[in-house]
Structures are given as C-alpha cells and as structure tokens.
Write a protein that holds these residues in place. Structure first.
Motif: not given
Length: 218
Positions: A156-162
């Motif tokens: 998975g990938i956690l996208t915290w901001s763009r």
C-alpha cells in the motif's frame, strides 16, 4: 535519435507538405517506407501529421524518404524543442500549484497490478498543523496504515499530501517515506481500462474515485 516517442508540430507539418508535394497518400508513403501493414502505418503517418506522437523508428524512415532540406529540418526541430520546453514549464507551474492544495490523507491498498481500493485516514490523525504535532500525527497514520495492510496482507501507499507519501511492502512492512516531485509525479497506484486514458480507484464503499487522489493531476 533515441528510441522513444516524439510528438511534433512544425516538423510534422513540414513532412506532411513534402508528402503532398510528391502526390503521395499516407498508405503509398508507408509502402515506400517498407511497412508490412500499409493501412496501419499509413494511419500512423497521418496521425503524426495531425499532431499525434510517432516513434523514432518511423520518424527516421520518414526523414530518409522525404529528404527535407537540412536547414529547414534543423529549424523545425529547434522550434518544436522550444515549444516543448515552454509547455513543460507551464505544466510544472500548474502541477506545483495543484500539489500545494490540501487533501484528506488516504491509504491506497494494492490487491494486484490491476486492482485496489482507497481508505480514508481517520480524521484524528489529520488535524494537527504545527510541525511537531503534524509529525506525530503522521507517525500515527503510518501505524494505522501498517495495521490495515497487515490485516489484508497487501502492499500500500499512504498519501499524506500531494507531495508526501509512505510506501509499504506486503503486510505493511518496511515503511519508506518519499517526496513526490513534478518529475516523478506519475508514481502511484490506480486502475485503468484498456483503451481508455481515464484512471480510477475504488473507495472502501466501492465508489469510483478519480479526483483529489492524484488522478486529476495536471
């Protein structure tokens, strides 16, 4: 030339004019280039003349066959390169503005190369704005993401901001933080139907997501 794909405008129009001066249809020119599928390559040539990209393989063959004046060829290439650099700068500015917009952090779970879904990060991890509190919140969000991935046994990938992401291996192991830049903006996970340019993800409620998750980027 490299073995990539080129999109042209000045050069493609100039080569189209040379083809027309010789009274050749695209299919006839394809035959002169040694194409085995005249209809397919003829369509490729016409598409290039109208602004679509073309591989260096066929571009080199077109130039060898049509023999444009070297000075005119150089002028067209220089104009195309200058316009391409200007367009790239406009895209960079637009992307930087887009990347600075706030988002709701989310976790992309990748079940397979062609399938995945998105889970919104709990709001309790997303509100702090001060640097120290924000760092604490991100650590908690990463712990939450790792737990989610451990349960479903996927990457998975956690996208915290763009601009900020954390990548996880299977089972949520080996979290690795990284910064997304304009040059590396295409990294991520999404689904795409063959033959379509539209990218999408599925939310945890099976809703289709295309905006605010990096799929609407400039």
């Amino acid at each position: 030339m490299s073995s990539g794909v080129r999109r042209s405008s000045h050069l493609s129009r100039h080569l189209a004019a040379l083809r027309q001066q010789r009274d050749l249809k695209p299919g006839q020119l394809a035959a002169r280039l040694g194409a085995s599928n005249l209809s397919k390559v003829g369509s490729l040539i016409r598409a290039f003349e109208l602004g679509e990209p073309i591989s260096d393989h066929w571009l080199e063959k077109l130039i060898a066959e049509l023999q444009p004046d070297p000075e005119e060829l150089r002028r067209c290439l220089e104009l195309d390169q200058a316009e391409a650099l200007e367009q790239l700068e406009r895209e960079r500015i637009a992307w930087e503005e887009w990347a600075d917009e706030p988002i709701d952090p989310y976790l992309s779970i990748r079940y397979s190369p062609g399938a995945g879904l998105v889970k919104k990060v709990p709001s309790a991890f997303c509100s702090p704005r001060e640097t120290e509190k924000r760092e604490w919140a991100r650590h908690r969000a990463e712990d939450w993401a790792a737990d989610q991935l451990k349960r479903c046994r996927h990457k998975g990938i956690l996208t915290w901001s763009r601009r900020e992401r954390t990548w996880f291996d299977q089972y949520g192991l080996n979290p690795r933080r990284g910064t997304v830049t304009f040059e590396g903006r295409c990294t991520g996970a999404w689904m795409q139907v063959r033959g379509s340019q539209q990218r999408f993800l599925l939310g945890s409620g099976d809703e289709v997501i295309t905006r605010s998750h990096g799929l609407d980027q400039p």
